[in-house]
Design a protein around this motif. Structure first.
Motif, PDB file in Angstrom:
ATOM      1  N   GLY A  25      48.350  -9.988  31.976  1.00 34.20           N
ATOM      2  CA  GLY A  25      49.644  -9.560  32.489  1.00 34.20           C
ATOM      3  C   GLY A  25      50.175  -8.325  31.790  1.00 34.20           C
ATOM      4  N   ASP A  26      51.482  -8.212  31.745  1.00 36.08           N
ATOM      5  CA  ASP A  26      52.161  -7.035  31.211  1.00 36.08           C
ATOM      6  C   ASP A  26      52.144  -7.081  29.685  1.00 36.08           C
ATOM      7  OD1 ASP A  26      54.012  -5.122  30.358  1.00 36.08           O
ATOM      8  OD2 ASP A  26      55.269  -5.378  32.136  1.00 36.08           O
ATOM      9  N   TRP A  27      51.315  -6.231  29.072  1.00 31.71           N
ATOM     10  CA  TRP A  27      51.167  -6.251  27.617  1.00 31.71           C
ATOM     11  C   TRP A  27      52.489  -5.935  26.922  1.00 31.71           C
ATOM     12  CZ3 TRP A  27      47.386  -2.552  24.511  1.00 31.71           C
ATOM     13  CH2 TRP A  27      47.278  -3.032  23.193  1.00 31.71           C
ATOM     14  N   ALA A  28      53.213  -4.953  27.412  1.00 27.90           N
ATOM     15  CA  ALA A  28      54.486  -4.581  26.785  1.00 27.90           C
ATOM     16  C   ALA A  28      55.483  -5.729  26.838  1.00 27.90           C
ATOM     17  CB  ALA A  28      55.059  -3.341  27.464  1.00 27.90           C
ATOM     18  N   GLU A  29      55.534  -6.418  27.963  1.00 25.75           N
ATOM     19  CA  GLU A  29      56.449  -7.554  28.097  1.00 25.75           C
ATOM     20  C   GLU A  29      56.069  -8.678  27.136  1.00 25.75           C
ATOM     21  OE1 GLU A  29      59.438 -10.193  29.544  1.00 25.75           O
ATOM     22  OE2 GLU A  29      59.204  -8.015  29.661  1.00 25.75           O
ATOM     23  N   HIS A  30      54.781  -8.998  27.075  1.00 29.47           N
ATOM     24  CA  HIS A  30      54.334 -10.048  26.159  1.00 29.47           C
ATOM     25  C   HIS A  30      54.628  -9.669  24.713  1.00 29.47           C
ATOM     26  CE1 HIS A  30      52.646 -12.120  29.483  1.00 29.47           C
ATOM     27  NE2 HIS A  30      51.577 -11.354  29.634  1.00 29.47           N
ATOM     28  N   ALA A  31      54.390  -8.409  24.376  1.00 28.58           N
ATOM     29  CA  ALA A  31      54.635  -7.957  23.006  1.00 28.58           C
ATOM     30  C   ALA A  31      56.122  -8.019  22.662  1.00 28.58           C
ATOM     31  CB  ALA A  31      54.117  -6.533  22.823  1.00 28.58           C
ATOM     32  N   MET A  32      56.966  -7.624  23.610  1.00 27.42           N
ATOM     33  CA  MET A  32      58.411  -7.674  23.367  1.00 27.42           C
ATOM     34  C   MET A  32      58.872  -9.109  23.108  1.00 27.42           C
ATOM     35  SD  MET A  32      61.462  -8.658  24.913  1.00 27.42           S
ATOM     36  CE  MET A  32      61.074  -8.679  26.666  1.00 27.42           C
ATOM     37  N   ARG A  33      58.410 -10.038  23.933  1.00 24.13           N
ATOM     38  CA  ARG A  33      58.794 -11.436  23.749  1.00 24.13           C
ATOM     39  C   ARG A  33      58.303 -11.972  22.401  1.00 24.13           C
ATOM     40  NH1 ARG A  33      59.893 -14.752  28.408  1.00 24.13           N
ATOM     41  NH2 ARG A  33      60.316 -13.483  30.252  1.00 24.13           N
ATOM     42  N   ALA A  34      57.046 -11.646  22.066  1.00 22.40           N
ATOM     43  CA  ALA A  34      56.479 -12.129  20.806  1.00 22.40           C
ATOM     44  C   ALA A  34      57.223 -11.548  19.612  1.00 22.40           C
ATOM     45  CB  ALA A  34      54.990 -11.781  20.734  1.00 22.40           C
ATOM     46  N   HIS A  35      57.556 -10.260  19.692  1.00 20.87           N
ATOM     47  CA  HIS A  35      58.257  -9.622  18.577  1.00 20.87           C
ATOM     48  C   HIS A  35      59.673 -10.171  18.433  1.00 20.87           C
ATOM     49  CE1 HIS A  35      59.635  -6.644  15.740  1.00 20.87           C
ATOM     50  NE2 HIS A  35      60.595  -6.292  16.570  1.00 20.87           N
ATOM     51  N   THR A  36      60.375 -10.360  19.542  1.00 18.51           N
ATOM     52  CA  THR A  36      61.739 -10.895  19.493  1.00 18.51           C
ATOM     53  C   THR A  36      61.741 -12.298  18.899  1.00 18.51           C
ATOM     54  OG1 THR A  36      62.318  -9.589  21.453  1.00 18.51           O
ATOM     55  CG2 THR A  36      63.802 -11.384  20.858  1.00 18.51           C
ATOM     56  N   ALA A  37      60.781 -13.127  19.326  1.00 13.69           N
ATOM     57  CA  ALA A  37      60.681 -14.476  18.771  1.00 13.69           C
ATOM     58  C   ALA A  37      60.334 -14.445  17.285  1.00 13.69           C
ATOM     59  CB  ALA A  37      59.637 -15.276  19.546  1.00 13.69           C
ATOM     60  N   TRP A  38      59.496 -13.486  16.880  1.00 13.33           N
ATOM     61  CA  TRP A  38      59.130 -13.360  15.464  1.00 13.33           C
ATOM     62  C   TRP A  38      60.343 -12.989  14.618  1.00 13.33           C
ATOM     63  CZ3 TRP A  38      59.275  -9.074  12.168  1.00 13.33           C
ATOM     64  CH2 TRP A  38      58.671  -9.274  10.917  1.00 13.33           C
ATOM     65  N   VAL A  39      61.169 -12.057  15.112  1.00 10.32           N
ATOM     66  CA  VAL A  39      62.387 -11.684  14.383  1.00 10.32           C
ATOM     67  C   VAL A  39      63.284 -12.911  14.227  1.00 10.32           C
ATOM     68  CG1 VAL A  39      64.484 -10.279  14.450  1.00 10.32           C
ATOM     69  CG2 VAL A  39      62.286  -9.278  15.094  1.00 10.32           C
ATOM     70  N   ARG A  40      63.432 -13.671  15.299  1.00 10.40           N
ATOM     71  CA  ARG A  40      64.214 -14.919  15.222  1.00 10.40           C
ATOM     72  C   ARG A  40      63.661 -15.852  14.152  1.00 10.40           C
ATOM     73  NH1 ARG A  40      62.660 -18.573  19.923  1.00 10.40           N
ATOM     74  NH2 ARG A  40      60.824 -18.601  18.573  1.00 10.40           N
ATOM     75  N   ASP A  41      62.341 -16.029  14.146  1.00 12.47           N
ATOM     76  CA  ASP A  41      61.733 -16.970  13.205  1.00 12.47           C
ATOM     77  C   ASP A  41      61.878 -16.512  11.760  1.00 12.47           C
ATOM     78  OD1 ASP A  41      61.056 -18.461  15.409  1.00 12.47           O
ATOM     79  OD2 ASP A  41      58.950 -17.805  15.454  1.00 12.47           O
ATOM     80  N   VAL A  42      61.811 -15.191  11.535  1.00  8.40           N
ATOM     81  CA  VAL A  42      62.011 -14.669  10.183  1.00  8.40           C
ATOM     82  C   VAL A  42      63.427 -14.979   9.696  1.00  8.40           C
ATOM     83  CG1 VAL A  42      62.246 -12.541   8.837  1.00  8.40           C
ATOM     84  CG2 VAL A  42      60.268 -12.867  10.329  1.00  8.40           C
ATOM     85  N   ILE A  43      64.404 -14.778  10.562  1.00  8.78           N
ATOM     86  CA  ILE A  43      65.794 -15.058  10.186  1.00  8.78           C
ATOM     87  C   ILE A  43      65.996 -16.557   9.973  1.00  8.78           C
ATOM     88  CG2 ILE A  43      68.199 -14.884  10.936  1.00  8.78           C
ATOM     89  CD1 ILE A  43      67.374 -12.380  12.522  1.00  8.78           C
ATOM     90  N   ARG A  44      65.419 -17.364  10.850  1.00  7.36           N
ATOM     91  CA  ARG A  44      65.542 -18.816  10.715  1.00  7.36           C
ATOM     92  C   ARG A  44      64.980 -19.311   9.385  1.00  7.36           C
ATOM     93  NH1 ARG A  44      63.508 -21.479  16.459  1.00  7.36           N
ATOM     94  NH2 ARG A  44      65.486 -21.258  17.609  1.00  7.36           N
ATOM     95  N   ALA A  45      63.876 -18.723   8.961  1.00  6.70           N
ATOM     96  CA  ALA A  45      63.193 -19.196   7.753  1.00  6.70           C
ATOM     97  C   ALA A  45      63.859 -18.734   6.469  1.00  6.70           C
ATOM     98  CB  ALA A  45      61.729 -18.724   7.775  1.00  6.70           C
ATOM     99  N   ASP A  46      64.793 -17.800   6.557  1.00  2.00           N
ATOM    100  CA  ASP A  46      65.436 -17.258   5.374  1.00  2.00           C
ATOM    101  C   ASP A  46      66.567 -18.183   4.934  1.00  2.00           C
ATOM    102  OD1 ASP A  46      67.017 -15.702   3.568  1.00  2.00           O
ATOM    103  OD2 ASP A  46      66.102 -13.885   4.379  1.00  2.00           O
TER     104      ASP A  46
END
Length: 220
Positions: A175-196
Motif C-alpha cells: 500500500g501507501d508507504w508514506a501513509e504507513h510510515a506516518m502512522r508508524a512514526h506517530t504511534a512511536w512518538v506516542r509510545d515514547v511519551i507514554r514510556a517516559d
C-alpha cells in the motif's frame, strides 16, 4: 455655548464610565477534568470543524481578560508544523484551551519533551495527544532521502534521523508507504511519551488528521 456643551458631554461620558459595571473578573468556562472528557471535547470540536460548523469558542474579550491572570488548558497537542493542521482550528477550540507544541513530523527533542512536561506537571493537563496527518512533508522528505541516498542538508538531518526508523519498518507493508510510515512514526512518538516517567500523570494518545475530510481519528 459650544464650550458649555463640550463640558456637559465630557461630564456625561465620565459619569457613564463610572456607573458602568467593572469587567468580569472570571468567565465561567467548563474545563474537562479527565483525559476521557478532554478527548471527547477535542473530537466533538473536530466533528464541528469537519462539518463546516465551527463555534470558534472562547475568543471574546471577557475570556481574554480572564486568561490574563492565568491559564488552564485541558490538552497538550504534539503536532506537525504543517500549515494545514493548526490544532486550535482542527479541534475548534479557543484561547486557553490547548497547549500546543509543533515540529516537522512531530519530531521529539528535549525542548519538546520539556514543554510537554510543563503542561503535565505544572498545569496538571490530563491528556497528551500526538497528532499526525496524511501527506506529511517531513515523511515525504525522509522517503525521498532514503530512495536517493543524497545527504541531508543542515538541520534537516535531525528530522530524517528521527523519522527514518518508522520508514524502514514499513518498507515491506503493501500500500501507501508514506501513509504507513506516518502512522508508524506517530504511534512511536506516542509510545515514547507514554514510556517516559515524567508523563505518567497524563493519558497519552495518538491520532491521524485527514486533510481531505478534516476528520481526526485515533490510532491503535
Amino acid at each position: 455655548m459650544a464650550s458649555n456643551r463640550r463640558t456637559f458631554l465630557a461630564a456625561t461620558a465620565v459619569g457613564a464610565l463610572a456607573a458602568a459595571p467593572p469587567p468580569t473578573a472570571t468567565v465561567p468556562r467548563p474545563c474537562p477534568a479527565t483525559a476521557r472528557a478532554a478527548l471527547d471535547q477535542l473530537l466533538a470540536g473536530n466533528r464541528r470543524f469537519a462539518a463546516g460548523r465551527p463555534l470558534h469558542p472562547h475568543e471574546s474579550g471577557g475570556i481574554r481578560r480572564a486568561l490574563a491572570a492565568g491559564q488552564q488548558p485541558f490538552a497538550v497537542i504534539v503536532g506537525c508544523i504543517d500549515s494545514r493542521v493548526p490544532p486550535e482550528l482542527v479541534f475548534d477550540q479557543g484561547l486557553g484551551d490547548l497547549l500546543c507544541t509543533r515540529t516537522a513530523g512531530e519530531v521529539l527533542d528535549e525542548a519538546v519533551l520539556g514543554s510537554i512536561q510543563y503542561g503535565v506537571e505544572e498545569l496538571r493537563i490530563p491528556l497528551v495527544l500526538v497528532l499526525g496527518h496524511e501527506r506529511c512533508g517531513a515523511i515525504a522528505a525522509t522517503l525521498d532521502h532514503l530512495r536517493s541516498g543524497v545527504p541531508v542538508p543542515g538541520h534537516l538531518e535531525l528530522l530524517v534521523a528521527e523519522i527514518a526508523p518508522a520508514v524502514h519498518r514499513t518498507r515491506a507493508v503493501p500500500g501507501d508507504w508514506a501513509e504507513h510510515a506516518m502512522r508508524a512514526h506517530t504511534a512511536w512518538v506516542r509510545d515514547v511519551i507514554r514510556a517516559d516517567p515524567a508523563f505518567t500523570a497524563a493519558h497519552v494518545d495518538a491520532a491521524r488528521f485527514d486533510l481531505d475530510t478534516g476528520l481526526v481519528n485515533l490510532l491503535p
